[in-house]
Design a protein around this motif. Structure first.
Motif: not given
Length: 745
Positions: A360, A364-365, A400-404, A410
Motif C-alpha cells: 500500500r 489511493r494506491h 493495481h488498485e487506484m482510488k479516484w 482495479k
C-alpha cells in the motif's frame, strides 16, 4: 500589496473554516464489515455531533478545530479515537464489544447474515452459524442456509459437490482465501478435505460475481475464508465421533512471531479415522465409505493490508486421503481390481501452496500479487477399472488498485495453468467398454481485466462494472463482461441487480466421477468445447426492528442461459452414457425467499423457500434436468440461554419430487420410477459450554428416512445393469454424534 495579501489570507482562512470531512462508519463482523446507521462522530473536544445516515455516511465540520482527534461511537461496539491528518474522506471501522458472562465470552451473537455493504447479494456464514452443527467438513456447513445444496456425486465413495441455483457444482467457483484452489482433480473430493475447524467465514454469492478472480463463476461463488493467524484462538481442540464409528480429530494453534510482532502464524492438523462396516439397508453395500484422512495446514500473516507498506499472507497445505467403499466384504488392497467382489478404492496425495502480497503506497494506491499452485496424485479402482490421475495447477494475478475521487479502479493481468493426465484401463477385458485409454487435459489461459466501483449519492447507489479478456490455448479469446448494482433506498431496504457472462473448460472424469462406476459404456460423439453462459438476477433485502425483535426478509430471482453446455446424457440409451455438446436452449430459473427473526438476542428463527425450473429443450420439447426438486423448504431454530452456556439447534429440510434418469429400457427388477418421492430430513444438536470447554451432541436425519434401493443391480454389480446414477436422497439413515471442543483464547 498589503491589501492583496490580506484578501488572500482571508480567503484561505475561509476555506479552512468551511472544510468538511466526509466518511463512512463501519462495524467489524468477522472478516466482513457492515455500515452503522445512527452511529455518532464528533471531535474529541466536543462540539456538534454528526449522526451517521442510513447509508453509513457522515459529515463533520472542521471549523476552528485545534484538537485534531475524532471519536466514533455506536452501541454494541468499542468507541474509537482517530487522529485527523487533514484528509477530507475517512473510513472508520469499529470492533464489537466483548462481554464476559460467567466465564463464557460472547463476541458476536449474530449467526449467518446478508452483508449490508456488499454490492452483490453476499451471504456470510460465520463461526457462530457453524457451531449449530457438527460441520465436519465444508460440505456439512450449509445445513442452516438455503442457497447452497450439497449433492452426492458418487454414493460408494461419498464424493460431494455444492450446487447453487440447481446447477452442478462445477458452475459455481469455489475459492480458498480468494484463490481458485478447487479445480480439476481436486474438485472430486476437494470440498471434503477442509474441516470446519479451519473456517473463519464462508461467503456465498449467487449469480454474477467480480471478474477479479477469473472467468469461471457462472451460477455463483463460494469463498472459504480460513482462520486468521492474528485473530485465531491460541489453542483449539475438537474431537468428534458418530454412531457409525467414524472419528474426527482436529487441533490448531496460533501465535505471534518475531520481536516486532508483525508475523503471526497458524498451524492446523486434521485426521479422520474410518467407521465400522455398516450396511443398514441390507443391500450388501457399505452405507458410507471407510475414510482415512490426514491434513496439515500452516498459514502465515505479516502486517496489515489496511496500513501503508508491505503486508503478506502465505499458506501451505498437504492432504493424504484413502476411501474404501463397495460391497461389505470388499477389503481394499486385497480386492483391488477383483471381478468377484465389487469395490471402489481411492487414494491421493495433494500438496498446495499460495502467497498474497500487498504493497500500500497510500490510501489511493495499492499493488497486489496473488499466486497459488497445487499437485494431485490419485490412484483409484472402480470395480475392474483402474484409474490414475496426475495434475499440476498454477495461478498468478497481479493487480493495481487506484482510488479516484469516491470511486475505485482495479486492473491487472492473470494466468491460469493446468496439466491433467488421466489413464483408464480394465484389468478384466470387457468388449462393451470402449473408453479405455489416456486422456490429457491442458489449460493455458493468460488474461487481462479491469473493474471500476462507482459510488454515488452518499453510497445510496454503488455500481461495479468490469470485464476480462482471456485467451484459451485452443479456442482463442473470450470476452467476459460483468456488472453489479446496489441501490439503498434507506437503512431498511436494499435493491440489487447483476448481469454477466462466464465460461469454463470441462474436466470430464473428475467432475463426473459416477460415470466411471457405471456398467454403461461411455460414448463420445464429439470433442467437448468450453461451456458458456449468461446469468442475470435481481434481489431485495428488507431489514426491520420491532421492539426487541430484529428481522430480515429477502427475495431474489436468477436466470442462467447457456450458449454451450455439457452434461452426460443417461436418457438416450440405458446401456450408454453419451458425451456431447449441447448448444440448444438450456435454462435455470431460481427463486428464493428468506426470512430471519432474532428475538431478544437469544432466539433465532430462519425459514426459506426455493423454486427451481432447470431444463433444456430437445427438438422443441422441454426436458426437465434430473435431481432438482421443483420446490424446497428449509427452516432452522436456534436458542441460547442468557449466559450462553446452553444452546439448542434444530433444522429441517423438505424436498419436492425430482425427475430421475430414464431406466425403462432395463429389465423390470432394475427399473426405477421416473421421479423421486418427496421427503423430509430433520437434524438436532445441543451444546453445553463451561468456560474453555464445549460439549455438543446431535442427530442427523432423526426420522431415519432412506431412499429405497439406491443402487441399481446391487445384487449383481458386475452385470450389465449396475448403475449408481439414480441416487437422490439419504442412503445411510439416522446418525448420532458427540463431540467436545477445548479453546484457549
Amino acid at each position: 500589496m498589503r491589501i492583496n495579501a490580506l484578501l488572500t489570507l482571508l480567503l484561505l482562512s475561509g476555506t479552512l473554516q468551511a472544510q468538511t470531512i466526509k466518511g463512512k462508519l463501519f462495524g467489524e463482523t468477522g472478516d466482513e464489515r457492515e455500515i452503522l446507521p445512527g452511529g455518532t462522530v464528533q471531535w474529541i473536544a466536543g462540539g456538534p455531533v454528526a449522526i451517521v445516515n442510513e447509508n453509513g455516511v457522515f459529515e463533520l465540520q472542521a471549523d476552528g478545530v485545534t484538537e485534531k482527534r475524532i471519536v466514533a461511537s455506536f452501541s454494541g461496539y468499542r468507541s474509537d479515537t482517530i487522529a485527523w491528518d487533514g484528509r477530507t474522506y475517512l473510513s472508520i471501522t469499529l470492533k464489537r464489544t466483548a462481554t464476559d458472562l460467567t466465564g463464557v465470552t460472547v463476541t458476536d451473537r449474530r449467526g449467518a447474515f446478508i452483508s449490508g455493504t456488499s454490492v452483490n447479494k453476499l451471504e456470510v456464514i460465520n463461526q457462530r452459524e457453524l457451531s449449530k452443527a457438527a460441520c465436519c467438513d465444508l460440505a456439512g456447513c450449509f445445513g442452516t442456509t438455503a442457497s447452497v445444496q450439497p449433492q452426492t456425486t458418487n454414493i460408494v465413495t461419498n464424493s460431494q459437490e455444492l450446487r447453487i441455483l440447481g446447477l452442478s457444482g462445477v458452475y459455481n467457483q469455489v475459492l480458498v482465501d480468494g484463490l481458485p484452489m478447487v479445480q480439476g482433480l481436486t474438485y472430486t473430493y476437494g470440498i471434503s478435505t477442509f474441516p470446519g475447524t479451519i473456517v473463519e467465514n464462508i461467503y456465498v454469492s449467487k449469480g454474477t460475481t467480480s471478474v477479479l478472480q477469473g472467468y469461471e463463476s457462472i451460477s455463483g461463488q463460494i469463498n472459504l475464508d480460513t482462520r486468521h493467524p492474528d485473530k485465531a484462538d491460541r489453542l483449539h481442540l475438537n474431537a468428534y465421533i458418530n454412531s457409525f464409528g467414524e472419528k474426527h480429530l482436529n487441533a490448531s494453534g496460533a501465535t505471534v512471531v518475531g520481536r516486532n510482532k508483525k508475523w503471526h502464524t497458524l498451524l492446523a492438523l486434521h485426521s479422520v479415522q474410518p467407521s465400522a462396516r455398516i450396511d443398514g439397508n441390507a443391500d450388501g453395500f457399505l452405507d458410507l465409505p471407510l475414510l482415512t484422512r490426514y491434513m496439515a495446514y500452516n498459514k502465515w500473516k505479516y502486517g496489515s493490508d489496511t496500513e501503508n507498506g508491505l503486508s503478506a499472507q502465505f499458506g501451505l497445505r498437504f492432504v493424504n486421503e484413502k476411501r474404501i467403499g463397495g460391497q461389505k466384504i470388499y477389503r481394499g488392497n486385497g480386492d483391488k481390481g477383483s471381478g468377484q467382489v465389487y469395490g471402489q478404492f481411492v487414494n491421493f496425495n495433494q500438496p498446495e501452496a499460495y502467497a498474497k502480497l500487498n504493497y500500500r503506497f497510500s490510501d489511493r494506491h495499492v499493488l497486489a500479487l496473488a499466486a497459488s499452485g497445487s499437485a494431485h496424485d490419485q490412484d483409484a479402482w472402480f470395480g475392474t477399472l483402474a484409474y490414475t490421475g496426475r495434475q499440476q495447477t498454477a495461478y498468478i494475478n497481479l493487480q493495481h488498485e487506484m482510488k479516484w475521487g469516491q470511486h475505485l479502479l482495479k486492473y491487472g493481468i492473470s494466468y491460469r495453468y493446468q496439466e491433467l493426465t488421466e489413464d483408464i484401463r480394465f484389468v478384466v477385458a470387457d468388449p462393451t467398454k470402449t473408453y479405455a485409454g489416456k486422456y490429457l487435459t491442458r489449460l493455458r489461459v493468460p488474461g487481462v481485466f479491469a473493474e471500476n466501483t462507482f459510488h454515488w449519492a452518499d453510497d445510496k447507489v454503488v455500481l461495479i462494472a468490469g470485464a476480462r479478456m482471456d485467451r484459451h490455448q485452443e479456442e482463442g479469446w473470450y470476452f467476459t463482461p460483468r456488472t453489479m448494482l446496489k441501490y439503498a433506498l434507506n437503512a431498511n431496504h436494499t435493491f440489487r441487480a447483476s448481469a454477466g457472462t462466464g465460461w469454463r473448460q470441462v474436466n470430464l472424469f473428475s467432475e463426473q466421477p459416477v460415470i466411471l462406476t457405471s456398467s454403461r459404456n461411455i460414448v463420445f460423439t464429439e470433442a467437448l468445447r468450453s461451456e458458456e453462459a449468461m446469468n442475470w438476477g435481481v434481489s431485495h433485502t428488507w431489514r426491520f426492528e420491532a421492539g426487541s425483535t430484529k428481522g430480515t426478509l429477502s427475495a431474489d430471482f436468477y436466470q442462467t442461459r447457456f450458449q454451450n453446455q455439457f452434461f452426460p446424457d443417461y436418457d438416450l440409451d440405458p446401456s450408454k452414457i453419451v458425451i456431447r455438446n449441447f448448444d440448444g436452449v438450456s435454462r435455470s430459473n431460481g427463486v428464493q425467499v428468506d426470512a430471519l427473526f432474532v428475538f431478544v438476542q437469544q432466539l433465532e428463527v430462519r425459514a426459506a423457500y426455493n423454486y427451481l425450473d432447470v431444463y433444456r429443450k430437445e427438438n422443441g420439447t422441454k426436458v426437465v434436468l434430473p435431481f432438482n426438486p421443483r420446490n424446497r423448504l428449509m427452516s432452522a431454530v436456534s436458542y441460547r440461554t442468557r449466559n450462553n452456556k446452553w444452546q439448542a439447534d434444530v433444522n429441517a429440510h423438505w424436498f419436492d419430487q425430482m425427475r430421475l434418469p430414464d431406466t425403462q429400457g432395463n429389465p423390470e427388477p432394475y427399473r426405477r420410477p421416473s421421479s423421486s418421492s418427496p421427503y423430509t430430513t430433520v437434524n438436532v444438536q445441543g451444546t453445553f459450554r463451561l468456560s474453555t470447554l464445549e460439549f455438543y451432541a446431535g442427530c442427523e436425519n432423526i426420522a431415519n428416512y432412506r431412499q429405497p434401493d439406491p443402487i441399481i443391480s446391487a445384487d449383481n454389480p458386475f452385470g450389465p445393469h449396475f448403475d449408481l446414477s439414480s441416487v437422490w436422497g439419504p442412503t445411510r439413515g439416522r446418525e448420532f454424534y458427540f463431540g467436545v471442543r477445548y479453546t484457549i483464547k
